[in-house]
Design an enzyme around this catalytic site. Structure first.
Site, short mmCIF file in Angstrom:
data_model
loop_
_atom_site.label_atom_id
_atom_site.label_comp_id
_atom_site.label_asym_id
_atom_site.label_seq_id
_atom_site.Cartn_x
_atom_site.Cartn_y
_atom_site.Cartn_z
CD1 TRP A 1 -2.56 1.74 0.52
CD2 TRP A 1 -2.05 1.81 2.69
NE1 TRP A 1 -3.28 2.76 1.09
CE2 TRP A 1 -2.98 2.83 2.41
CE3 TRP A 1 -1.58 1.65 3.99
CZ2 TRP A 1 -3.46 3.69 3.41
CZ3 TRP A 1 -2.06 2.49 4.97
CH2 TRP A 1 -2.98 3.50 4.69
CG ASP B 1 -2.27 -2.29 7.39
OD1 ASP B 1 -3.35 -2.16 7.99
OD2 ASP B 1 -1.89 -1.49 6.51
CE LYS C 1 -10.68 -0.23 1.44
NZ LYS C 1 -9.87 0.67 2.27
#
Length: 415
Positions: free
Chosen positions: A139, A223, A259
Site C-alpha cells: 500500500w 496491517d 472496508k
C-alpha cells in the site's frame, strides 16, 4: 503612506509534492464526462449499480445510535470508546482472548491509517528499531507513513510479487529475510487481502514466515484492513495474526473498520499491542495514551458507536455477517466474470491470477503504458502499477472492461 514591499516568502523553498495517485485518479474520473467511464482505481466498495453501499447492518445500527436519548457528545477516554475497545480486540483475536485478554494493549485510532501512524511512532521509539521490512509492493501510504512518523527508521523491502507469474515470490521473500534481516527489525505484514496484489501466503507459508520471524527475532506488525471483507470469513482472514499470537510473539496490529463496515468517512480504527507478560501491559498502555494525548486527545466516537452497536447485538451482528458475504461474494463473482470474458475473447496471456487473488484489488499484470491507454482511449481508470479495484466492476461494465483490455493487449503485441 506607501505600502511596504512584499518580502520573499519563508515558504518559497518548498517544492510541490505530486498529488497522491489514488486521489488523483478519483479526481480525473470525476472530471471525465464520458458516459462509459469506469473507475477501477478507488479502494472503496461499490454495488452492482456502481453506487456507494451503506451496509444494512450499519444503517440499522446508526438509527439506533442517533435515537438513543442517552447519547451525548462528551469526550471519550484517551484509549477510546470503552465498549468499542474489547469488541475490536475480540474481532481480531477471537478465541485467543481467553489467554490474551490481560496482555493486549489497545487504543482507538483514526482508522487504519492512524493505527499505522501510531504503530510507526510507538514501535520506533520503544523498540529503538533501526529498520522496518515492507513488502515490495505494498500500500503506497505505508512508505509515506514511516517517512513522516519514524524517519530515523530505514525502510527495507522484502520480495513479494513475481511479475512473470503474477504470483507470490515466496522463496524470494524468505531468502531476503533470512539473509538480510537483523534481530530487532520490524516486519510489516498484510494480515489478508494484500494491497495491492491481492495475493496472500497459504497457511503453511504463514507458518514458515513465523519460523523466520522467530529465528531472526523480528517484531511482527500486521496491517489488518480487510478482515471479513476479503473472504467473508472473519476467522480465516485473521488466521495469520492468531497464528503469531498463539506462538507467543509480541506483536502489533493496525485494525481498520473502513472496508468491512463501509465506514470510510467515519475513520474507525484501533492499534493493538500484544505483550508477553501482563505486568508490562499497564506501562505500555500509558505510553500509547501519551501519544493519543499529544495528537488528538480522544478519537471520534460516532463510528465507534455504530461498530459497538453491531458487534454487541446478536441480530445486527448476524446481519453484518450476511453483509460481509454480499460484498466478498460480489467481488469473487466479478473476478470470475472478468476472467471468463478474457478467456472468451482469447486475450493473449494467462489470466488465472485474477481469480487466484483475493479481496478488493487485483494486480492485473498490465503495465503503465497499457494503463495509460486504457484511461486515454477507453476511459477506464486504474493505478499505473496495473492494480485494479475489482469493486469497480459490475455486470453492466465487465464485458466492456474485458474488451478494452483485450484491445490494448493485442495492439501492444502488434506494435
Amino acid at each position: 503612506m506607501g505600502s511596504l514591499p512584499i518580502p520573499d516568502s519563508q515558504f518559497a523553498h518548498l517544492d510541490q509534492f505530486p498529488m497522491d495517485e489514488a486521489f488523483m485518479i478519483m479526481r480525473d474520473f470525476a472530471l471525465d464526462t464520458h458516459p462509459g467511464k469506469v473507475s477501477l482505481g478507488a479502494g472503496v466498495y461499490r454495488d452492482n449499480d456502481a453506487k456507494p453501499w451503506v451496509l444494512p447492518s450499519v444503517r440499522k445500527a446508526e438509527q439506533l445510535v442517533v435515537q438513543d436519548p442517552n447519547i451525548d457528545h462528551e469526550y471519550q477516554p484517551m484509549s477510546g470508546h470503552p465498549p468499542f475497545v474489547p469488541l475490536a480486540q475480540e474481532l481480531t483475536f477471537g478465541p485467543l482472548m481467553a489467554s490474551l485478554s490481560n496482555r493486549i494493549v489497545t487504543c482507538q485510532t483514526i482508522s487504519g491509517t492512524g493505527a499505522n501512524h501510531f504503530a510507526a511512532v510507538f514501535l520506533s521509539q520503544v523498540l529503538s528499531a533501526k529498520r522496518v521490512w515492507i513488502s515490495n509492493p505494498t500500500w503506497g501510504n505505508h512508505h509515506l507513513l514511516w517517512d513522516i512518523s519514524a524517519p530515523q527508521v530505514k525502510q527495507q523491502l522484502y520480495s513479494y510479487y513475481n511479475a512473470k507469474t503474477c504470483s507470490l515470490d515466496f522463496d524470494g521473500m524468505i531468502q531476503t529475510l533470512d539473509t538480510e534481516a537483523q534481530p530487532g527489525d520490524i516486519i510489516l505484514l498484510h494480515a489478508c487481502a494484500h494491497n495491492p496484489t491481492g495475493i496472500d501466503p497459504t497457511p503453511e507459508q504463514w507458518k514458515i514466515i513465523a519460523d523466520v520471524c522467530e529465528r531472526k527475532r523480528l517484531f511482527p506488525f500486521f496491517d489488518s484492513a480487510y478482515q471479513g471483507f476479503a473472504s467473508g470469513d472473519l476467522d480465516q482472514d485473521a488466521y495469520a495474526i492468531r497464528l503469531f499470537a498463539e506462538r507467543g510473539f509480541e506483536l502489533a496490529v493496525a485494525q481498520s473498520f473502513s472496508k468491512n463496515f463501509g465506514l470510510y468517512g467515519q475513520r474507525v480504527g484501533a492499534l493493538h499491542i500484544v505483550v508477553s507478560r501482563s505486568e508490562v501491559a499497564a506501562p505500555t498502555q500509558s505510553h500509547l495514551t501519551k501519544l493519543v494525548r499529544g495528537e488528538f486527545s480522544t478519537a471520534p466516537v460516532h463510528g465507534a458507536r455504530i461498530v459497538t452497536q453491531i458487534l454487541s447485538d446478536s441480530s445486527l451482528r448476524k446481519q453484518w455477517y450476511a453483509d460481509l458475504q454480499v460484498m466478498s461474494s460480489r467481488l469473487k463473482d466479478m473476478r470470475r466474470a472478468l476472467y471468463d470474458e478474457l478467456r472468451r475473447l482469447g486475450t493473449p496471456g494467462s489470466w488465472e491470477h485474477i481469480v487466484d487473488q483475493i479481496g478488493m484489488f487485483s494486480y492485473t499484470g498490465l503495465n503503465a503504458k497499457q494503463v495509460a491507454r486504457l484511461r486515454d482511449e477507453q476511459h477506464i481508470y486504474m493505478m499505473a502499477s496495473g492494480r485494479a479495484s475489482i469493486a469497480g466492476l459490475n455486470t453492466s461494465n465487465v464485458a466492456a472492461v474485458a474488451a478494452a483490455i483485450d484491445a490494448i493487449v493485442r495492439a501492444e503485441q502488434q506494435a
